[in-house]
Design a protein around this motif. Structure first.
Motif, short mmCIF file in Angstrom:
data_model
loop_
_atom_site.label_atom_id
_atom_site.label_comp_id
_atom_site.label_asym_id
_atom_site.label_seq_id
_atom_site.Cartn_x
_atom_site.Cartn_y
_atom_site.Cartn_z
N SER A 193 -9.33 4.66 -4.26
CA SER A 193 -8.60 5.68 -3.51
C SER A 193 -8.47 6.94 -4.36
O SER A 193 -8.57 6.88 -5.59
CB SER A 193 -7.21 5.15 -3.14
OG SER A 193 -6.51 4.82 -4.31
N LYS A 240 -7.65 9.05 0.87
CA LYS A 240 -9.04 8.91 0.48
C LYS A 240 -9.88 9.90 1.27
O LYS A 240 -9.71 10.06 2.47
CB LYS A 240 -9.52 7.49 0.79
CG LYS A 240 -11.00 7.26 0.59
CD LYS A 240 -11.33 7.13 -0.88
CE LYS A 240 -12.82 7.05 -1.12
NZ LYS A 240 -13.15 7.17 -2.54
N GLY A 295 -2.49 7.33 -4.77
CA GLY A 295 -1.70 6.24 -4.23
C GLY A 295 -1.96 4.94 -4.96
O GLY A 295 -2.79 4.87 -5.86
N VAL A 328 -1.51 6.01 0.07
CA VAL A 328 -2.94 6.04 -0.26
C VAL A 328 -3.66 7.11 0.55
O VAL A 328 -3.49 7.21 1.76
CB VAL A 328 -3.57 4.66 0.00
CG1 VAL A 328 -5.08 4.76 0.02
CG2 VAL A 328 -3.11 3.67 -1.06
N SER A 353 -5.59 -0.64 -7.96
CA SER A 353 -6.37 0.58 -8.10
C SER A 353 -6.52 0.99 -9.56
O SER A 353 -7.30 1.89 -9.87
CB SER A 353 -5.75 1.71 -7.26
OG SER A 353 -4.35 1.71 -7.43
N VAL A 389 0.87 -1.17 0.00
CA VAL A 389 0.00 0.00 0.00
C VAL A 389 0.91 1.22 0.00
O VAL A 389 1.72 1.39 0.90
CB VAL A 389 -0.92 0.00 1.24
CG1 VAL A 389 -1.73 1.28 1.31
CG2 VAL A 389 -1.85 -1.21 1.21
#
Lengths: 286, 253
Positions: free
Chosen positions: B53, B9, B56, B7, B66, B4
């Motif tokens: 998201s 959001k 990221g 990220v 993503s 990850v």
């Protein structure tokens, strides 16, 4: 409780538990069963041809040959009533089925896919709901011209909206629930989520709405026929028979009483069943 | 295997995650703790591609989740599965539980978990084996969710979660709706399954004791930011973030 179990097991096989039903619901079922039986086998048993006019016997009182007497053309009222049930009930059934076939899929897609399709459909729905459905049905039927087919089209056009809206509402609340998300994570394509996971959730509420709507649809159909927009003479239809009897209301009120009673009994039994069904299924939603 | 990267959001003007980064090794269990509203479940949703998201990357097996769409996303999804918090909501009330359990296998006929090889194409048998793995009697196969206890339901959800033998299994507070005695059983089951089937876990919880028991590393989330990330054995070391210490103190009280 029992019925909720039955529904959970198989949403399509609605098991009616007679023992636990209210007496009024049982009366509704009893009445409707008789009426439906009459619709199916009655036309083979009636004493007279519903279309054959006999001007010598016009406006006759009840007798052995004519159980309910004759109308202004000398036709047997009883035979016409029994045969007319086919038109009224048959059209009602067709209308309800068509409405479900249109309303449910649009509601499912609108609720689940959303976006432009949803906005488009809901604006149409808003427009339709803004007008009183009966007046709209008259307008559409009048615009299309008087015939049974056009009558059906007009009723379907005003009725599908409420089904689409209720289905969409349920889908909007269900689609965020974890079992739908889990199905999505588990790789279900959209059609499978809709058909397998969402459709069963909407069956029972839609069923109740439909049961309660049957009475209304019969009234609209009869009303439009009464206004001359539905069944065309000499075909027997309850609303049209009311209209036929109108001119003689002062002298022979029975002409209007018989078809009126028939409509009354059918609507009454449908509403009793619908309300019983609604009370039953509310148990499940808790 | 899970990465990850930065990220973020937000929902409308409400920022939920800010620049969150962490990674997960194959076979590892990473615990993710934080109070409610800290964005834990949002991370789960983003990794599961149930939501997108704002910026990221989320990389699973060298594929950026993503960026995937449609058919490719559906294909990739089978490597990441989930067990939700509330098992009474995560199972379709109108399906017998065994059908819920094997549904992922129906959707991915090409997936062949090693422990189901011998019974391939026999749905009922596959469900039986999955039930056994999750510690459920096969007599419960035909039950509906409302006919099971909370612990049994959660085991059903776990059976579904492992059915595809995913690389990564995400648990979103899997024990917080259960009795304390059942929680321990479920945690032990998860530990056994992990070593048996070779999966990685992302274990989300607000309960530090649960996370400590099952995870090798712990990440701490506060108001959408990752404030601390450490090995479980260092939980009580002095250089923990003040917020982590707060959580520990709160748990000990």
């Amino acid at each position: 409780m029992k019925i909720s179990f039955a529904l959970q097991k198989n949403p399509f096989a609605l098991q009616w538990h007679l023992k636990s039903s209210r007496p009024m619901t049982l009366w509704g079922i009893f009445l409707l069963t008789i009426i439906i039986l009459m619709t199916i086998i009655g036309p083979f048993l009636v004493p007279n041809d519903p279309l054959s006019a006999n001007m010598a016997e016009r406006l006759a009182s009840p007798s052995l040959t004519y159980p309910f007497g004759t109308d202004h053309m000398g036709r047997c009222i009883f035979s016409r009533l029994v045969n007319g049930s086919r038109a009224t009930l048959g059209i009602t059934a067709l209308v309800i089925i068509t409405v479900l076939l249109i309303g449910i899929p649009i509601g499912l897609l609108s609720g689940y896919i959303g976006g432009r399709f949803d906005s488009f459909m809901m604006r149409i729905a808003d427009g339709l709901i803004a007008l009183p459905e009966f007046i709209l049905a008259i307008a559409i039927a009048g615009f299309l011209g008087p015939s049974l087919m056009n009558l059906m089209i007009s009723v379907v056009l005003v009725k599908w909206v409420s089904y689409t809206r209720i289905v969409r509402g349920i889908v909007l609340s269900e689609r965020e629930k974890e079992y739908v998300l889990a199905a999505k994570v588990g790789g279900c394509p959209t059609w499978k989520i809709i058909a397998r996971h969402l459709l069963p959730q909407i069956i029972s509420p839609v069923f109740v709405l439909a049961a309660l709507d049957v009475g209304k649809v019969i009234l609209i159909i009869s009303s439009l026929s009464y206004l001359g927009l539905g069944a065309q003479p000499p075909a027997p239809e309850w609303g049209a028979m009311l209209n036929d009897g109108r001119a003689y209301f002062q002298t022979v009120p029975e002409l209007m009483v018989y078809p009126g009673m028939a409509i009354f009994l059918v609507v009454l039994s449908c509403n009793l069943i619908g309300e019983g069904l609604r009370d039953k299924l509310d148990v499940k939603s808790s | 295997m899970l990465e990850v990267k930065n990220v973020s959001k937000s929902y409308r003007s409400n920022t939920v995650l800010t620049d969150v980064s962490f990674h997960l090794e194959q076979g590892e269990c990473l615990g993710l703790i934080g109070e409610s509203g800290s964005g834990k479940s949002t991370i789960a949703k983003l990794i599961l591609a149930l939501d997108r998201s704002d910026s990221g990357q989320i990389i699973v097996n060298n594929v950026d989740f993503s960026q995937l769409k449609g058919r490719e996303l559906r294909k990739a999804r089978r490597h990441v599965q989930v067990v939700f918090q509330d098992p009474s909501a995560s199972l379709n009330p109108k399906l017998p539980v065994w059908k819920s359990v094997i549904e992922p296998l129906e959707n991915y006929p090409e997936a062949s978990p090693s422990f189901l090889k011998e019974v391939r194409n026999e749905k009922r048998k596959m469900a039986e084996i999955l039930f056994e793995k999750a510690g459920l009697q096969s007599g419960l196969l035909d039950r509906y969710p409302h006919q099971l206890s909370g612990g049994q339901r959660q085991r059903v959800a776990i059976a579904r979660g492992i059915s595809l033998q995913p690389n990564l299994l995400i648990f979103d507070e899997p024990t917080s709706n259960l009795d304390v005695s059942i929680q321990a059983q479920i945690l032990n089951l998860l530990k056994d399954l992990k070593s048996e089937i070779n999966m990685s876990y992302l274990f989300i919880s607000h309960d530090i004791a649960t996370v400590q028991y099952i995870s090798e590393r712990i990440a701490v989330l506060k108001e959408g930011r990752l404030v601390d990330l450490f090995k479980t054995k260092d939980l009580f070391s002095a250089d923990r973030h003040p917020y982590t210490k707060e959580l520990i103190d709160a748990a000990l009280e």
